[in-house]
Enzyme design. Sequence first.
Site, short mmCIF file in Angstrom:
data_model
loop_
_atom_site.label_atom_id
_atom_site.label_comp_id
_atom_site.label_asym_id
_atom_site.label_seq_id
_atom_site.Cartn_x
_atom_site.Cartn_y
_atom_site.Cartn_z
N ARG A 61 22.79 -11.81 -33.61
CA ARG A 61 22.61 -10.36 -33.64
C ARG A 61 23.61 -9.67 -32.70
O ARG A 61 24.23 -8.67 -33.06
CB ARG A 61 21.17 -10.04 -33.25
CG ARG A 61 20.80 -8.55 -33.25
CD ARG A 61 19.29 -8.42 -33.02
NE ARG A 61 18.86 -7.05 -32.78
CZ ARG A 61 18.60 -6.18 -33.74
NH1 ARG A 61 18.77 -6.52 -35.01
NH2 ARG A 61 18.18 -4.96 -33.46
N ARG A 96 16.87 -9.65 -36.76
CA ARG A 96 16.14 -10.46 -35.78
C ARG A 96 15.57 -11.68 -36.47
O ARG A 96 15.31 -11.68 -37.68
CB ARG A 96 15.00 -9.65 -35.15
CG ARG A 96 15.44 -8.39 -34.41
CD ARG A 96 14.24 -7.64 -33.88
NE ARG A 96 14.63 -6.43 -33.15
CZ ARG A 96 14.76 -5.23 -33.71
NH1 ARG A 96 14.53 -5.08 -35.01
NH2 ARG A 96 15.11 -4.19 -32.99
N TYR A 135 26.78 -3.00 -26.38
CA TYR A 135 27.71 -3.79 -27.20
C TYR A 135 29.13 -3.23 -27.13
O TYR A 135 30.10 -3.99 -27.23
CB TYR A 135 27.22 -3.83 -28.66
CG TYR A 135 25.90 -4.55 -28.80
CD1 TYR A 135 25.81 -5.92 -28.58
CD2 TYR A 135 24.74 -3.86 -29.13
CE1 TYR A 135 24.60 -6.59 -28.69
CE2 TYR A 135 23.53 -4.52 -29.25
CZ TYR A 135 23.46 -5.88 -29.02
OH TYR A 135 22.26 -6.53 -29.13
N HIS A 190 17.88 0.49 -33.27
CA HIS A 190 17.67 0.79 -31.85
C HIS A 190 17.10 2.20 -31.72
O HIS A 190 17.62 3.14 -32.32
CB HIS A 190 18.99 0.70 -31.08
CG HIS A 190 19.46 -0.71 -30.86
ND1 HIS A 190 20.77 -1.03 -30.54
CD2 HIS A 190 18.78 -1.89 -30.91
CE1 HIS A 190 20.87 -2.33 -30.40
NE2 HIS A 190 19.69 -2.88 -30.62
N LYS A 220 10.80 -3.81 -35.78
CA LYS A 220 9.82 -3.49 -34.76
C LYS A 220 9.23 -2.11 -35.01
O LYS A 220 9.93 -1.18 -35.40
CB LYS A 220 10.48 -3.51 -33.37
CG LYS A 220 10.78 -4.91 -32.84
CD LYS A 220 11.34 -4.81 -31.44
CE LYS A 220 11.57 -6.20 -30.85
NZ LYS A 220 12.12 -6.10 -29.47
N HIS A 259 19.26 -14.94 -31.46
CA HIS A 259 19.54 -13.55 -31.10
C HIS A 259 21.02 -13.34 -30.80
O HIS A 259 21.52 -12.21 -30.87
CB HIS A 259 18.69 -13.12 -29.90
CG HIS A 259 18.30 -11.68 -29.94
ND1 HIS A 259 17.43 -11.17 -30.88
CD2 HIS A 259 18.67 -10.62 -29.19
CE1 HIS A 259 17.27 -9.87 -30.69
NE2 HIS A 259 18.03 -9.51 -29.67
#
Length: 281
Positions: free
Chosen positions: A228, A132, A260, A251, A156, A225
């Site tokens: 990514r 990110r 994806y 994730h 995150k 992004h």
Amino acid sequence: KTIKAYRIDLAQFTAYIGEKSPVEINSTILESFIAQLHQNYKPKTVKRKIATIKALFHYFEYREIIEINPFNKLQIHFREPVILPKTIPLHTIETILSTVYTQQWSAKTDYQKRNALRDAAVLELLFATGIRISELCNLSPLDINLYEGTILIYGKGNKERRLQLGNMDVINTLLTYQTNYEKEIRQCGHFFVNQSGKSLSDQAVRRMINKYTNLAAIELHITPHMFRHTFATLQLAEGTDIYTVSKLLTHSNLATTQVYADVVDELKRDAAERISLKMPT
């Protein structure tokens, strides 16, 4: 950024209800507010704003500011449309990187050459790792071991992951950048620095991408992004299993990574359609 978003949501709700106290707000008022949200925002944004207000009323209930939570009488159901992530065509990425290196080689001053070198290191790392933009800007020099080709990322929720760089060209670009910016990196405490010797901001990276897409006459609007999204899609297209890709992207839900795989399927269908159109009938 999460706190900022919640503050905006709460301020918006406060403006809507005006001078009403929490005990005066009923399910009818909430339904009206939610209806207004649906008129102005996409479902994903509405969902977050509702979650913010719902958390507020849970707090009111917990603190005994209200006796009855008006959300208890509401049934909120709406389906979010499946929007596939936007990726960057591989030839477009090659064009961007080629433009950056051309700027570096043709630079007339050391200042321009160093900036182009930094830009190349940033864009190469974005594409090679799928990190990110916030993770890139917050990278510490202590978290990067280019001789082993490893990078420690804090994502995150303080999720930690170690990435292995497998491309020697990318590693060499990062090593050259690190050598040229050694003084600034040491003083700043961040691996990527701006022209003033301070940590690189996400806005600076966005401007950087816009600069090179304009120089290369690329019409596609490219965001950080999207690098990514492209990384994840290419990993799956090249046969990396979905569980590994999910870990690389940190994730928490495998369904997020599954999107994806849907992109890969869509790209394959498009390619098959183009081939069929070219075949003689």
